[in-house]
Design a protein around this motif. Sequence first.
Motif, mmCIF file in Angstrom:
data_model
loop_
_atom_site.group_PDB
_atom_site.id
_atom_site.type_symbol
_atom_site.label_atom_id
_atom_site.label_comp_id
_atom_site.label_asym_id
_atom_site.label_seq_id
_atom_site.Cartn_x
_atom_site.Cartn_y
_atom_site.Cartn_z
ATOM 1 N N ASN A 276 0.454 -0.911 0.080
ATOM 2 C CA ASN A 276 -0.161 -0.242 0.264
ATOM 3 C C ASN A 276 0.811 1.259 0.191
ATOM 4 O O ASN A 276 0.086 2.830 0.268
ATOM 5 C CB ASN A 276 -0.886 -0.337 0.697
ATOM 6 C CG ASN A 276 -2.064 -1.126 0.705
ATOM 7 O OD1 ASN A 276 -2.239 -1.477 -0.117
ATOM 8 N ND2 ASN A 276 -2.416 -1.601 2.244
ATOM 9 N N LYS A 277 2.214 1.001 -0.624
ATOM 10 C CA LYS A 277 2.753 1.998 -0.742
ATOM 11 C C LYS A 277 4.414 2.028 -1.288
ATOM 12 O O LYS A 277 4.510 1.138 -1.888
ATOM 13 C CB LYS A 277 3.514 2.690 0.675
ATOM 14 C CG LYS A 277 4.803 2.047 1.631
ATOM 15 C CD LYS A 277 4.948 2.501 2.653
ATOM 16 C CE LYS A 277 5.653 1.133 3.408
ATOM 17 N NZ LYS A 277 6.068 1.590 4.679
ATOM 18 N N PHE A 278 4.895 3.287 -2.027
ATOM 19 C CA PHE A 278 6.364 2.722 -2.939
ATOM 20 C C PHE A 278 7.206 3.855 -2.222
ATOM 21 O O PHE A 278 6.148 5.308 -2.017
ATOM 22 C CB PHE A 278 5.779 2.501 -4.533
ATOM 23 C CG PHE A 278 4.968 3.487 -5.311
ATOM 24 C CD1 PHE A 278 5.912 4.688 -5.753
ATOM 25 C CD2 PHE A 278 3.540 3.733 -5.230
ATOM 26 C CE1 PHE A 278 5.395 5.835 -6.372
ATOM 27 C CE2 PHE A 278 3.099 5.357 -5.597
ATOM 28 C CZ PHE A 278 4.243 5.874 -6.619
ATOM 29 N N ASP B 254 -10.054 2.905 -13.777
ATOM 30 C CA ASP B 254 -9.437 1.703 -12.223
ATOM 31 C C ASP B 254 -8.452 2.366 -11.957
ATOM 32 O O ASP B 254 -7.418 2.287 -12.640
ATOM 33 C CB ASP B 254 -9.683 -0.076 -13.458
ATOM 34 C CG ASP B 254 -9.911 -0.709 -11.199
ATOM 35 O OD1 ASP B 254 -9.504 -0.318 -10.631
ATOM 36 O OD2 ASP B 254 -9.325 -2.155 -11.728
ATOM 37 N N THR B 255 -8.307 2.820 -10.857
ATOM 38 C CA THR B 255 -7.540 3.469 -10.521
ATOM 39 C C THR B 255 -6.814 3.509 -9.043
ATOM 40 O O THR B 255 -7.297 2.759 -8.169
ATOM 41 C CB THR B 255 -7.277 4.660 -10.712
ATOM 42 O OG1 THR B 255 -8.632 5.711 -9.805
ATOM 43 C CG2 THR B 255 -7.170 5.592 -12.152
ATOM 44 N N VAL B 256 -5.593 3.514 -8.830
ATOM 45 C CA VAL B 256 -5.331 3.335 -7.030
ATOM 46 C C VAL B 256 -4.260 5.493 -6.950
ATOM 47 O O VAL B 256 -4.302 5.594 -7.557
ATOM 48 C CB VAL B 256 -4.125 2.933 -6.869
ATOM 49 C CG1 VAL B 256 -3.283 2.740 -5.689
ATOM 50 C CG2 VAL B 256 -4.461 1.201 -7.432
ATOM 51 N N HIS B 257 -4.890 6.154 -6.051
ATOM 52 C CA HIS B 257 -5.371 7.572 -5.506
ATOM 53 C C HIS B 257 -3.664 6.885 -4.039
ATOM 54 O O HIS B 257 -3.817 6.328 -3.604
ATOM 55 C CB HIS B 257 -6.284 7.520 -4.839
ATOM 56 C CG HIS B 257 -5.800 9.124 -4.471
ATOM 57 N ND1 HIS B 257 -6.900 8.803 -3.544
ATOM 58 C CD2 HIS B 257 -5.244 10.438 -4.940
ATOM 59 C CE1 HIS B 257 -6.524 10.874 -3.242
ATOM 60 N NE2 HIS B 257 -5.866 10.965 -3.702
ATOM 61 N N ILE C 135 1.003 6.824 -0.166
ATOM 62 C CA ILE C 135 1.085 5.186 0.691
ATOM 63 C C ILE C 135 -0.449 6.104 -0.342
ATOM 64 O O ILE C 135 -1.183 7.374 -0.265
ATOM 65 C CB ILE C 135 0.618 5.899 2.060
ATOM 66 C CG1 ILE C 135 2.057 5.820 3.189
ATOM 67 C CG2 ILE C 135 -0.184 5.322 2.579
ATOM 68 C CD1 ILE C 135 2.153 6.649 3.821
ATOM 69 N N GLN C 136 -0.833 4.417 -0.504
ATOM 70 C CA GLN C 136 -2.592 4.505 -0.491
ATOM 71 C C GLN C 136 -3.080 4.641 0.507
ATOM 72 O O GLN C 136 -3.462 5.315 1.330
ATOM 73 C CB GLN C 136 -2.337 2.898 -1.302
ATOM 74 C CG GLN C 136 -3.775 2.562 -1.717
ATOM 75 C CD GLN C 136 -4.220 1.500 -2.034
ATOM 76 O OE1 GLN C 136 -3.670 0.471 -2.432
ATOM 77 N NE2 GLN C 136 -5.709 0.887 -2.486
ATOM 78 N N ASP C 137 -4.478 5.875 -0.948
ATOM 79 C CA ASP C 137 -5.147 7.201 -0.179
ATOM 80 C C ASP C 137 -6.636 5.488 0.145
ATOM 81 O O ASP C 137 -6.825 5.096 -0.914
ATOM 82 C CB ASP C 137 -5.860 8.106 -0.764
ATOM 83 C CG ASP C 137 -6.818 8.612 0.641
ATOM 84 O OD1 ASP C 137 -7.279 7.962 1.166
ATOM 85 O OD2 ASP C 137 -7.268 9.534 -0.335
ATOM 86 N N GLU C 138 -7.240 4.792 1.412
ATOM 87 C CA GLU C 138 -8.138 4.045 1.233
ATOM 88 C C GLU C 138 -9.522 4.417 1.086
ATOM 89 O O GLU C 138 -10.567 4.195 1.278
ATOM 90 C CB GLU C 138 -7.686 3.243 2.884
ATOM 91 C CG GLU C 138 -6.054 2.893 2.729
ATOM 92 C CD GLU C 138 -6.615 1.659 2.387
ATOM 93 O OE1 GLU C 138 -6.887 0.919 1.450
ATOM 94 O OE2 GLU C 138 -4.859 0.852 1.484
#
Length: 194
Positions: free
Chosen positions: A116-118, A144-147, A126-129
């Motif tokens: 959940n991070k890079f 379809d994305t990851v914020h 960090i990924q926003d949940e």
Amino acid sequence: MKNTILIVFFCALYQTGTAQNVVPSIKNNTELNYICKLHGQTRPLKLTAKITSDKLILDLETRGVKSSIVILDEALKNGNALSFNQGEYEPVLHLKPGETFFMISQSAYQDLLKNNKFIYNNTTYIQDEDPSKNKVMLEGKQLDTVHVIGQIDETEMWIIKSPDYPFICKMTKNPLGINFTLVKITANANQDKK
């Protein structure tokens, strides 16, 4: 009448539950069109992907500037820094072995999925949940994305869920004053096979 309303309601509920977000396919000659905000100016930017066995070339075009950005295979796999060079001074810009352009590396994407991070440009993202913040629309369809949010400068990025080409489809709050949003993807009818 009551049965008809219930049927329509359940059909709408089923459609909402089965609707899937779109993951665009990036292939040879795919065009990615962005709107960029650069230090208070707005400009369109087009990237055309040229995929080879050892690099990704992004032909860039914006306001009369044309250049080719060369991302090495090493950077596609294991890069750890974004380049914000727009190729204004060189017709062909060869990025450093650890640099990518408008995308993160495959290993950074895998770190994001796993942890959940890079880390990119020495900043932890960090990924926003919060799923309500993950919505990015492209031509009426939700991508379809990851914020993710930067932990130093609060830069926000929305990254397309694609293990091969995790392009950034939106960036905001960039301290460099370079923010952008993907507005259109065109799959060229003459696409070559990868």
